[in-house]
Design a protein around this motif. Structure first.
Motif, mmCIF file in Angstrom:
data_model
loop_
_atom_site.group_PDB
_atom_site.id
_atom_site.type_symbol
_atom_site.label_atom_id
_atom_site.label_comp_id
_atom_site.label_asym_id
_atom_site.label_seq_id
_atom_site.Cartn_x
_atom_site.Cartn_y
_atom_site.Cartn_z
ATOM 1 N N TRP A 154 0.823 -1.206 0.000
ATOM 2 C CA TRP A 154 0.000 0.000 0.000
ATOM 3 C C TRP A 154 0.862 1.262 0.000
ATOM 4 O O TRP A 154 1.970 1.273 0.526
ATOM 5 C CB TRP A 154 -0.898 0.021 1.236
ATOM 6 C CG TRP A 154 -1.955 -1.029 1.245
ATOM 7 C CD1 TRP A 154 -1.891 -2.260 1.837
ATOM 8 C CD2 TRP A 154 -3.249 -0.954 0.638
ATOM 9 N NE1 TRP A 154 -3.057 -2.950 1.637
ATOM 10 C CE2 TRP A 154 -3.910 -2.178 0.904
ATOM 11 C CE3 TRP A 154 -3.912 0.027 -0.104
ATOM 12 C CZ2 TRP A 154 -5.208 -2.430 0.453
ATOM 13 C CZ3 TRP A 154 -5.201 -0.232 -0.553
ATOM 14 C CH2 TRP A 154 -5.830 -1.447 -0.274
ATOM 15 N N GLU A 192 1.377 5.232 1.345
ATOM 16 C CA GLU A 192 1.132 5.867 2.637
ATOM 17 C C GLU A 192 -0.264 6.497 2.637
ATOM 18 O O GLU A 192 -0.789 6.883 1.589
ATOM 19 C CB GLU A 192 2.179 6.953 2.901
ATOM 20 C CG GLU A 192 3.600 6.437 3.031
ATOM 21 C CD GLU A 192 3.789 5.551 4.250
ATOM 22 O OE1 GLU A 192 3.152 5.836 5.282
ATOM 23 O OE2 GLU A 192 4.559 4.582 4.161
ATOM 24 N N TRP A 193 -0.860 6.596 3.813
ATOM 25 C CA TRP A 193 -2.120 7.321 3.936
ATOM 26 C C TRP A 193 -1.864 8.812 3.696
ATOM 27 O O TRP A 193 -0.906 9.372 4.238
ATOM 28 C CB TRP A 193 -2.717 7.146 5.329
ATOM 29 C CG TRP A 193 -3.258 5.775 5.615
ATOM 30 C CD1 TRP A 193 -2.659 4.796 6.350
ATOM 31 C CD2 TRP A 193 -4.518 5.241 5.190
ATOM 32 N NE1 TRP A 193 -3.462 3.682 6.407
ATOM 33 C CE2 TRP A 193 -4.613 3.926 5.704
ATOM 34 C CE3 TRP A 193 -5.570 5.746 4.427
ATOM 35 C CZ2 TRP A 193 -5.717 3.111 5.480
ATOM 36 C CZ3 TRP A 193 -6.669 4.936 4.200
ATOM 37 C CH2 TRP A 193 -6.740 3.638 4.720
ATOM 38 N N SER A 227 -5.041 13.618 -2.689
ATOM 39 C CA SER A 227 -5.005 12.356 -3.426
ATOM 40 C C SER A 227 -5.101 12.528 -4.934
ATOM 41 O O SER A 227 -4.470 11.781 -5.693
ATOM 42 C CB SER A 227 -6.127 11.433 -2.945
ATOM 43 O OG SER A 227 -7.407 11.997 -3.205
ATOM 44 N N TYR A 252 -8.295 1.555 -4.122
ATOM 45 C CA TYR A 252 -8.054 2.558 -3.088
ATOM 46 C C TYR A 252 -8.976 2.316 -1.900
ATOM 47 O O TYR A 252 -10.065 1.756 -2.033
ATOM 48 C CB TYR A 252 -8.238 3.979 -3.633
ATOM 49 C CG TYR A 252 -9.623 4.289 -4.135
ATOM 50 C CD1 TYR A 252 -10.573 4.890 -3.306
ATOM 51 C CD2 TYR A 252 -9.994 3.982 -5.441
ATOM 52 C CE1 TYR A 252 -11.848 5.176 -3.771
ATOM 53 C CE2 TYR A 252 -11.264 4.262 -5.911
ATOM 54 C CZ TYR A 252 -12.184 4.860 -5.075
ATOM 55 O OH TYR A 252 -13.448 5.131 -5.533
ATOM 56 N N ARG A 294 -10.591 6.057 4.763
ATOM 57 C CA ARG A 294 -10.946 5.956 6.178
ATOM 58 C C ARG A 294 -10.945 7.352 6.789
ATOM 59 O O ARG A 294 -10.496 8.323 6.171
ATOM 60 C CB ARG A 294 -9.967 5.062 6.930
ATOM 61 C CG ARG A 294 -8.590 5.679 7.131
ATOM 62 C CD ARG A 294 -7.675 4.777 7.942
ATOM 63 N NE ARG A 294 -6.393 5.429 8.226
ATOM 64 C CZ ARG A 294 -5.390 4.858 8.874
ATOM 65 N NH1 ARG A 294 -5.502 3.607 9.302
ATOM 66 N NH2 ARG A 294 -4.262 5.526 9.100
ATOM 67 N N ARG A 305 -9.636 10.333 8.956
ATOM 68 C CA ARG A 305 -8.278 10.773 9.228
ATOM 69 C C ARG A 305 -8.046 10.971 10.725
ATOM 70 O O ARG A 305 -8.965 11.302 11.465
ATOM 71 C CB ARG A 305 -8.017 12.099 8.511
ATOM 72 C CG ARG A 305 -6.556 12.513 8.442
ATOM 73 C CD ARG A 305 -6.389 13.932 7.938
ATOM 74 N NE ARG A 305 -7.222 14.232 6.786
ATOM 75 C CZ ARG A 305 -7.293 15.432 6.221
ATOM 76 N NH1 ARG A 305 -6.603 16.441 6.715
ATOM 77 N NH2 ARG A 305 -8.076 15.634 5.181
ATOM 78 N N GLU A 362 -4.959 6.027 13.878
ATOM 79 C CA GLU A 362 -4.218 4.959 13.214
ATOM 80 C C GLU A 362 -5.054 3.700 13.039
ATOM 81 O O GLU A 362 -4.904 2.967 12.066
ATOM 82 C CB GLU A 362 -2.953 4.637 14.017
ATOM 83 C CG GLU A 362 -2.015 3.657 13.336
ATOM 84 C CD GLU A 362 -1.444 4.200 12.034
ATOM 85 O OE1 GLU A 362 -1.150 3.385 11.140
ATOM 86 O OE2 GLU A 362 -1.301 5.431 11.912
ATOM 87 N N GLU A 393 -8.946 10.233 4.680
ATOM 88 C CA GLU A 393 -7.636 10.009 4.093
ATOM 89 C C GLU A 393 -7.695 8.764 3.218
ATOM 90 O O GLU A 393 -8.594 7.927 3.364
ATOM 91 C CB GLU A 393 -6.548 9.889 5.159
ATOM 92 C CG GLU A 393 -6.739 8.774 6.159
ATOM 93 C CD GLU A 393 -5.665 8.800 7.253
ATOM 94 O OE1 GLU A 393 -4.831 9.730 7.256
ATOM 95 O OE2 GLU A 393 -5.660 7.887 8.099
ATOM 96 N N ARG A 403 -5.448 5.686 0.737
ATOM 97 C CA ARG A 403 -4.243 5.003 0.276
ATOM 98 C C ARG A 403 -4.643 4.062 -0.852
ATOM 99 O O ARG A 403 -5.828 3.803 -1.061
ATOM 100 C CB ARG A 403 -3.550 4.239 1.405
ATOM 101 C CG ARG A 403 -4.304 3.029 1.936
ATOM 102 C CD ARG A 403 -3.442 2.279 2.948
ATOM 103 N NE ARG A 403 -4.114 1.092 3.461
ATOM 104 C CZ ARG A 403 -3.538 0.190 4.252
ATOM 105 N NH1 ARG A 403 -2.280 0.351 4.622
ATOM 106 N NH2 ARG A 403 -4.212 -0.865 4.674
#
Length: 230
Positions: free
Chosen positions: A82, A84-85, A91, A102, A105, A107, A110, A189, A191
């Protein structure tokens, strides 16, 4: 394998795929997918494959490669490489112009679970970047991530009241701006995983949705995605 670069030789990759070396070489020469490296980079150079490319060819295949396809299991998903977020607003500029999957989630935490999983095909050379630009431009309010964000926003009376006040003050908002603000209010965010082609992206998307269905906006049986990009 080339130790320093973690690349597989053409013969090793062909053996693991269960295909003739010449067939794999022909595919690499014609399509030059991401994850294939020719050393030296000129006619006659030796081909090598990154393990991530081999993995995708194993479960999704490719034109001209008649290999038995493997199922996508948890080990396959755990091995995905993957990005990075990054904040959603970045994006559309940072995503690659390649097919891929993709994940979105909330932001700031973690351990935040995935809320939305989508995929993009080649999109005439625009790939993931093109798909995410649809959302960032506000043009995707009736499909995919944009639709879920808009539906959530329309259920928020305080959010809607902002637009009433702006309209009464002579500052009406456009549909596109409303759609973008519907996404921005969620503080998301993103990824991604680039894929060798659209079929690989679609297969990964389906497997990831199945694995994370309990937390996804698009995870229920009523919201199963078809072959279109989301």
């Amino acid at each position: 394998m080339l130790k320093d670069e973690q690349l597989l030789s053409l013969d090793v990759a062909a053996s693991q795929l269960g295909v003739e070396t010449k067939d794999l070489r022909s595919y690499l020469r014609k399509h030059r997918p991401k994850g294939a490296v020719q050393v030296p980079n000129k006619p006659g150079g030796n081909w090598h494959l990154h393990p991530s490319l081999l993995q995708q060819l194993q479960f999704a295949g490719a034109p001209g490669i008649d290999a038995p396809l493997l199922p996508i299991d948890d080990a396959t998903l755990d091995a995905l490489e993957w990005s990075e977020w990054i904040p959603f607003e970045q994006s559309a500029e940072q995503a690659p112009v390649l097919p891929g999957v993709y994940v979105v989630r909330e932001r700031g935490q973690e351990q935040s679970p995935p809320l939305y999983i989508g995929q993009a095909g080649e999109r005439n050379g625009k790939g993931l970047r093109g798909r995410l630009k649809v959302y960032s431009s506000g043009m995707g309010a009736t499909s995919g991530l944009g639709k879920y964000a808009m539906n959530l926003a329309l259920a928020d009376s305080a959010w809607l009241a902002q637009f009433v006040h702006e309209a009464e003050a002579g500052r009406p908002e456009s549909v596109e701006r409303m759609a973008r603000r519907a996404i921005d209010r969620l503080n998301l965010e993103v990824r991604w995983v680039p894929c060798v082609h659209r079929k690989a992206a679609m297969l990964l998307e389906a497997a990831l949705i199945k694995k994370h269905s309990s937390t996804l906006w698009n995870g229920s049986s009523d919201n199963e995605q078809d072959s279109s990009e989301k």
